[in-house]
Write a protein that holds these residues in place. Structure first.
Motif, short mmCIF file in Angstrom:
data_model
loop_
_atom_site.label_atom_id
_atom_site.label_comp_id
_atom_site.label_asym_id
_atom_site.label_seq_id
_atom_site.Cartn_x
_atom_site.Cartn_y
_atom_site.Cartn_z
N PRO A 58 41.74 25.96 41.77
CA PRO A 58 40.69 26.88 41.33
C PRO A 58 39.97 27.56 42.51
CG PRO A 58 40.44 24.73 40.28
CD PRO A 58 41.43 24.57 41.38
N PHE A 59 39.52 28.80 42.28
CA PHE A 59 38.63 29.47 43.24
C PHE A 59 37.57 30.23 42.45
CE2 PHE A 59 39.88 33.94 42.86
CZ PHE A 59 41.14 33.86 42.27
N ASN A 60 36.46 30.51 43.12
CA ASN A 60 35.35 31.21 42.46
C ASN A 60 35.63 32.71 42.46
OD1 ASN A 60 33.60 28.93 41.96
ND2 ASN A 60 33.36 28.82 44.19
N LEU A 61 35.65 33.29 41.27
CA LEU A 61 35.98 34.71 41.14
C LEU A 61 34.72 35.57 41.19
CD1 LEU A 61 38.04 36.95 40.43
CD2 LEU A 61 37.78 36.32 38.04
N GLY A 62 33.65 35.10 40.62
CA GLY A 62 32.41 35.87 40.55
C GLY A 62 31.64 35.37 39.35
N GLU A 63 30.39 35.82 39.21
CA GLU A 63 29.58 35.31 38.11
C GLU A 63 29.58 36.26 36.92
OE1 GLU A 63 26.02 32.94 40.30
OE2 GLU A 63 26.48 34.93 41.03
N ARG B 192 38.93 31.91 50.77
CA ARG B 192 39.46 33.23 51.14
C ARG B 192 39.59 34.10 49.89
NH1 ARG B 192 43.76 30.27 54.46
NH2 ARG B 192 45.23 31.05 52.92
N LEU B 193 40.10 33.51 48.80
CA LEU B 193 40.28 34.29 47.57
C LEU B 193 38.93 34.74 47.00
CD1 LEU B 193 43.21 32.31 45.90
CD2 LEU B 193 43.32 34.64 46.79
N GLN B 194 37.92 33.88 47.06
CA GLN B 194 36.59 34.28 46.58
C GLN B 194 36.07 35.46 47.40
OE1 GLN B 194 33.39 31.40 46.98
NE2 GLN B 194 32.03 32.59 45.65
N SER B 195 36.26 35.35 48.70
CA SER B 195 35.77 36.39 49.60
C SER B 195 36.51 37.71 49.33
CB SER B 195 35.99 35.91 51.03
OG SER B 195 35.53 36.86 51.93
N LEU B 196 37.82 37.63 49.13
CA LEU B 196 38.60 38.85 48.88
C LEU B 196 38.26 39.46 47.52
CD1 LEU B 196 42.18 37.85 50.17
CD2 LEU B 196 40.41 39.14 51.37
N ALA B 197 37.99 38.60 46.53
CA ALA B 197 37.71 39.10 45.17
C ALA B 197 36.46 39.96 45.16
CB ALA B 197 37.57 37.95 44.19
N ARG B 198 35.51 39.70 46.08
CA ARG B 198 34.27 40.50 46.10
C ARG B 198 34.25 41.46 47.28
NH1 ARG B 198 29.44 37.16 45.96
NH2 ARG B 198 28.61 37.49 48.01
N ALA B 199 35.37 41.55 48.01
CA ALA B 199 35.42 42.37 49.22
C ALA B 199 35.46 43.86 48.89
CB ALA B 199 36.64 41.99 50.04
N ASP B 200 35.17 44.66 49.89
CA ASP B 200 35.20 46.11 49.75
C ASP B 200 36.63 46.58 49.50
OD1 ASP B 200 33.73 48.75 50.20
OD2 ASP B 200 35.47 48.95 51.50
N TYR B 273 48.34 36.54 45.97
CA TYR B 273 47.65 36.57 44.68
C TYR B 273 46.39 37.43 44.74
CZ TYR B 273 45.83 34.89 40.23
OH TYR B 273 45.37 34.81 38.95
N GLY B 274 46.26 38.26 43.75
CA GLY B 274 45.04 39.07 43.62
C GLY B 274 44.48 38.92 42.22
N LEU B 275 43.17 38.70 42.12
CA LEU B 275 42.50 38.61 40.82
C LEU B 275 41.12 39.24 40.99
CD1 LEU B 275 42.73 37.43 37.89
CD2 LEU B 275 41.51 35.44 38.75
#
Lengths: 147, 361
Positions: A58-63, B192-200, B273-275
């Motif tokens: 799992p990873f945090n996607l956003g709130e 890293r994935l969390q950071s990329l998911a909210r990245a510019d 992976y991208g989400l």
């Protein structure tokens, strides 16, 4: 698709339902029953998670925003509402419906609110799926040449 | 010594009042509502939710209106708002295998089970301006087909069943959270994935493009791209069971990349992976490419010194709110800083001049 026979089912339906439809159907149901608010509607965030590669760690996607509320009916039955978004009335109505669903008003609520709501949402979902299906590619092969 | 300078209050108030007037624009043109932005500027709303890292279309639309369409400013407003919210908890990981897909395509298998579903895409349009949109007019209802109803399997599952692709290690570990603790390096893949998911999006697009052009090339195929809605479930302590607390639209991209293999393992495809929240496919594809590039170490690849391989560089610079905060702060008053620089340069010049005169004599 939406199962309103279980508590999980109706709470999930109320969480996802459009606020304006919930308030409209609730208004038709009749007067608001006597109740006490144990936890006033509160807006908060829930951390949504994904999985690496769809199936891995799992990873945090956003709130996402969520509003919750807890009520207790005069008979002592407690109801919880957890709904998506920031509509406090929606959360309170969901809590009241959850409480009433544990009483003998269950079948009325199902008929007047939950089943119509489930049908509408199922309808919207089917319409979207049908539009997606219309964009499915039907490949065909052109055979060229003599042999 | 710090010297506070006062006297800007009136100018600031008037500047903000003028900002409000400029935001409104020509009053003979009808004012936009938040609902109009939410419904008709959907992809801008999606970007603000993704990079603001808060799924709430109404708030994102409001932020876009307030920011006059400056999306980074809108993202800033969302980030600021989300810090005011109490955290109710963490949801269970979403199941993208159960997605109600609006769009689902594979660039690797033509006849993939579930089919190639294009969805509402800009692909295959001619990119010619449509002047019909400048006139009023009703849009006809889109065509309807016959939905199959079953969940669509992931493409990587087929490769996985043959052992042709590197499997994802199963885990239910609670991931570290960037919004709760400062970023610490080395960062694991979850961080890293969390950071990329909210990245510019622009930053990731450029980095991903650089990997395609040869800076840490990893030859990505889009194994699958899917967009649709998924339910979000959370355990509720008051109840003792999990309920669905909502439904969100996400874009998922799985890339199939060049092989790896060793003496003990046969060659296998690898994956990126991208989400991302919302319909945001450019960002999801870019995320998958950059995720894959940053995995060089675990996959036993060479570090060729490419920017996309440098986790510290990527994670430290991909957040547009951090970046814009630091970048834009240099336009704010630095009078005292600069005064000291001025004095220093005058002193240096005077010394140089004096030294020159001495040499001449």
């Amino acid at each position: 698709m939406f199962d309103v026979s279980t508590r999980q089912g109706w709470m999930g339906l109320l969480a996802r339902a459009p606020s304006n439809r919930v308030s409209h159907l609730w208004a038709n149901f009749g007067p608001v029953p006597a109740h006490e608010t144990l936890r006033s509607p509160e807006i908060g965030a829930v951390m949504v998670r994904g999985r690496a590669g769809a199936t891995g760690a799992p990873f945090n996607l956003g709130e996402m925003t969520v509003t919750r509320c807890t009520v207790s009916l005069a008979c002592g039955t407690i109801g919880h509402g957890y709904v998506q978004g920031r509509n406090k009335a929606h959360a309170e109505t969901a809590a009241l419906i959850d409480a009433l669903m544990q009483t003998n008003r269950q079948s009325d609520l199902r008929k007047v609110i939950l089943e119509p709501l489930a049908a509408e949402m199922e309808d919207a979902r089917t319409t979207r799926a049908a539009k997606a299906a219309a964009t499915k590619v039907e490949f065909f092969t052109l055979v060229r040449g003599e042999d | 010594m710090y010297v506070a300078v006062k006297g800007g209050a009136r100018a600031i108030d008037n500047a903000h009042a003028w900002l409000a007037e400029e935001r409104r624009g020509d009053r003979t043109v009808p004012e936009m509502t938040v609902a109009q932005i939410r419904e008709q500027m959907g992809l801008a709303v999606n970007r603000v939710m993704a990079e603001g890292s808060l799924y709430d279309p109404d708030l994102a639309a409001l932020a876009i209106k307030q920011a006059r369409g400056d999306l980074i400013e809108a993202i800033f407003l969302i980030r600021a708002y989300r810090t005011t919210l109490p955290r109710f908890g963490g949801a269970q990981p979403i199941d993208t295998g159960n997605m109600a897909c609006d769009r689902r395509i594979s660039a690797t298998f033509k006849d993939v089970p579930g089919g190639q579903v294009l969805g509402p895409t800009f692909d295959y349009t001619h990119r010619l301006l449509d002047f019909m949109l400048a006139a009023d007019g009703d849009v006809p209802e889109a065509a309807m087909g016959d939905p199959a109803g079953d969940p669509v399997p992931h493409v990587t599952e087929f490769l996985n069943s043959e052992g042709l692709i590197q499997p994802e290690p199963e885990s239910d570990a609670v991931p570290r959270d960037l919004t709760r603790e400062p970023l610490e390096l080395p960062a694991d893949r979850a961080l890293r994935l969390q950071s990329l998911a909210r990245a510019d999006e622009g930053f990731l697009l450029g980095l991903a493009y650089s990997t395609q052009r040869g800076y840490a090339r990893n030859h990505a195929f889009v194994g699958e791209l899917r967009i649709g809605s998924v339910a979000v479930e959370m355990d509720i302590p008051d109840l003792g069971f999990a309920i669905e607390i909502g439904e969100i639209t996400v874009t998922e991209c799985e890339t199939v990349n060049q092989f790896t293999g060793s003496k003990t393992e046969p060659p296998q495809f690898t994956r990126g992976y991208g989400l991302v929240f919302g319909q945001t496919e450019r960002k999801a594809i870019a995320m998958a490419l950059v995720d894959r590039a940053m995995r060089w170490e675990e996959l036993g690849e060479e570090n060729v010194g490419a920017p996309a391989q440098d986790t510290e560089f990527v994670l430290s610079h991909c957040d547009n709110i951090q970046a814009t905060g630091f970048l834009e702060h240099i336009k704010l008053p630095h009078y005292v800083d600069f005064q000291s620089e001025l004095e220093l340069i005058r002193k240096l010049r005077a010394q140089a001049k004096a030294a020159g005169q001495e040499d001449a004599t």
